[in-house]
Design a protein around this motif. Structure first.
Motif, mmCIF file in Angstrom:
data_model
loop_
_atom_site.group_PDB
_atom_site.id
_atom_site.type_symbol
_atom_site.label_atom_id
_atom_site.label_comp_id
_atom_site.label_asym_id
_atom_site.label_seq_id
_atom_site.Cartn_x
_atom_site.Cartn_y
_atom_site.Cartn_z
ATOM 1 N N ARG A 71 0.864 -1.184 0.000
ATOM 2 C CA ARG A 71 0.000 0.000 0.000
ATOM 3 C C ARG A 71 0.896 1.227 0.000
ATOM 4 O O ARG A 71 1.996 1.222 0.563
ATOM 5 N N ILE A 72 0.429 2.319 -0.589
ATOM 6 C CA ILE A 72 1.258 3.509 -0.699
ATOM 7 C C ILE A 72 1.680 4.038 0.683
ATOM 8 O O ILE A 72 2.810 4.462 0.875
ATOM 9 N N ARG B 20 0.815 10.955 -5.771
ATOM 10 C CA ARG B 20 -0.306 10.574 -6.631
ATOM 11 C C ARG B 20 -0.347 11.455 -7.888
ATOM 12 O O ARG B 20 -0.641 10.975 -8.985
ATOM 13 N N HIS C 62 -3.685 5.255 -10.781
ATOM 14 C CA HIS C 62 -3.528 5.488 -9.346
ATOM 15 C C HIS C 62 -2.576 4.436 -8.784
ATOM 16 O O HIS C 62 -2.498 3.316 -9.312
ATOM 17 N N HIS D 217 -2.545 2.377 -6.368
ATOM 18 C CA HIS D 217 -3.049 1.093 -5.874
ATOM 19 C C HIS D 217 -3.166 0.056 -6.984
ATOM 20 O O HIS D 217 -3.207 -1.144 -6.710
ATOM 21 N N ARG E 27 -0.630 -2.621 -6.807
ATOM 22 C CA ARG E 27 -0.860 -3.692 -5.826
ATOM 23 C C ARG E 27 -1.642 -4.837 -6.472
ATOM 24 O O ARG E 27 -1.266 -6.008 -6.342
ATOM 25 N N HIS E 28 -2.710 -4.493 -7.188
ATOM 26 C CA HIS E 28 -3.484 -5.511 -7.888
ATOM 27 C C HIS E 28 -2.627 -6.209 -8.948
ATOM 28 O O HIS E 28 -2.672 -7.434 -9.108
#
Length: 209
Positions: free
Chosen positions: A64-65, A136, A154, A156, A159-160
């Protein structure tokens, strides 16, 4: 199999899980690196380098950021063993909220951090201490240059993307769970699903349909 602009996993709740294709991921890495390498002055390079390193760690840890921005480069990076320690910020179990996890990263990432610190030793202890909003903004700008769709631009999304990458490489789901800092295996298992379109493409590649 045709490459779509981006791919999605089946619905989880009310929103699909979206992630970048390999081509998109590589394009984003290239754009970010060129942005850093082409810094017009050393002062700009000092600033841009912190964004570049933060991006690299996000891309190769799936963190996570907020976890990456909490890294202390003096104590949380094991340069010899190629590992980064992260404080896991999101846990359903409050007793484990402040737990840590150790993430192996490519030698190239460790090398980039070491090279930056050798050139800018005054930045030691603050490499990842960026404002989240500013990061961001920079991420969005680089994603736009890499032709990443706006709704995927973005942090995140990395992460996916990393979760999908690890699972497709054959990394056991329990290990992926630990690497991502998921409190429940069911959260990680969501990434094991594939869309009907993708399943059809895989069957075609194998000559099964």
């Amino acid at each position: 199999m045709a490459i779509t602009p981006y791919q999605t996993l089946p619905l989880v709740g009310t929103k699909p899980i979206q992630y970048l294709t390999e081509i998109q991921t590589n394009a984003l890495v290239q754009v970010f690196q060129e942005w850093y390498d082409k810094s017009p002055t050393k002062a700009k390079g000092r600033i841009r380098g912190r964004y570049w390193l933060t991006f690299l760690v996000l891309r190769f840890t799936g963190a996570r950021i907020g976890e990456v921005l909490g890294i202390d480069d003096r104590t949380d990076i094991d340069f010899r063993n190629g590992e980064i320690k992260l404080v896991t910020l999101k846990r359903h179990n409050s007793r484990r909220r402040n737990s840590t996890r150790i993430i192996p990263v490519p030698a190239s990432v460790i090398s980039e951090i070491a090279t930056y610190l050798a050139e800018f030793p005054e930045q030691r202890g603050r490499v990842f201490k960026l404002d989240q909003g500013n990061f961001r903004r920079v991420f969005y700008e680089r994603a736009k240059e890499a032709d990443i769709p706006k709704d995927l631009a973005h942090p995140h999304i990395l992460r996916h993307t990393r979760a999908i990458e690890l699972l497709r490489a054959g990394v056991p789901v329990t290990i992926v769970q630990d690497l991502l800092g998921h409190s429940a295996l069911t959260t990680t298992a969501v990434y094991l699903r594939i869309s009907g379109q993708e399943a059809k493409g895989i069957l075609r590649e194998k000559g099964l349909v």
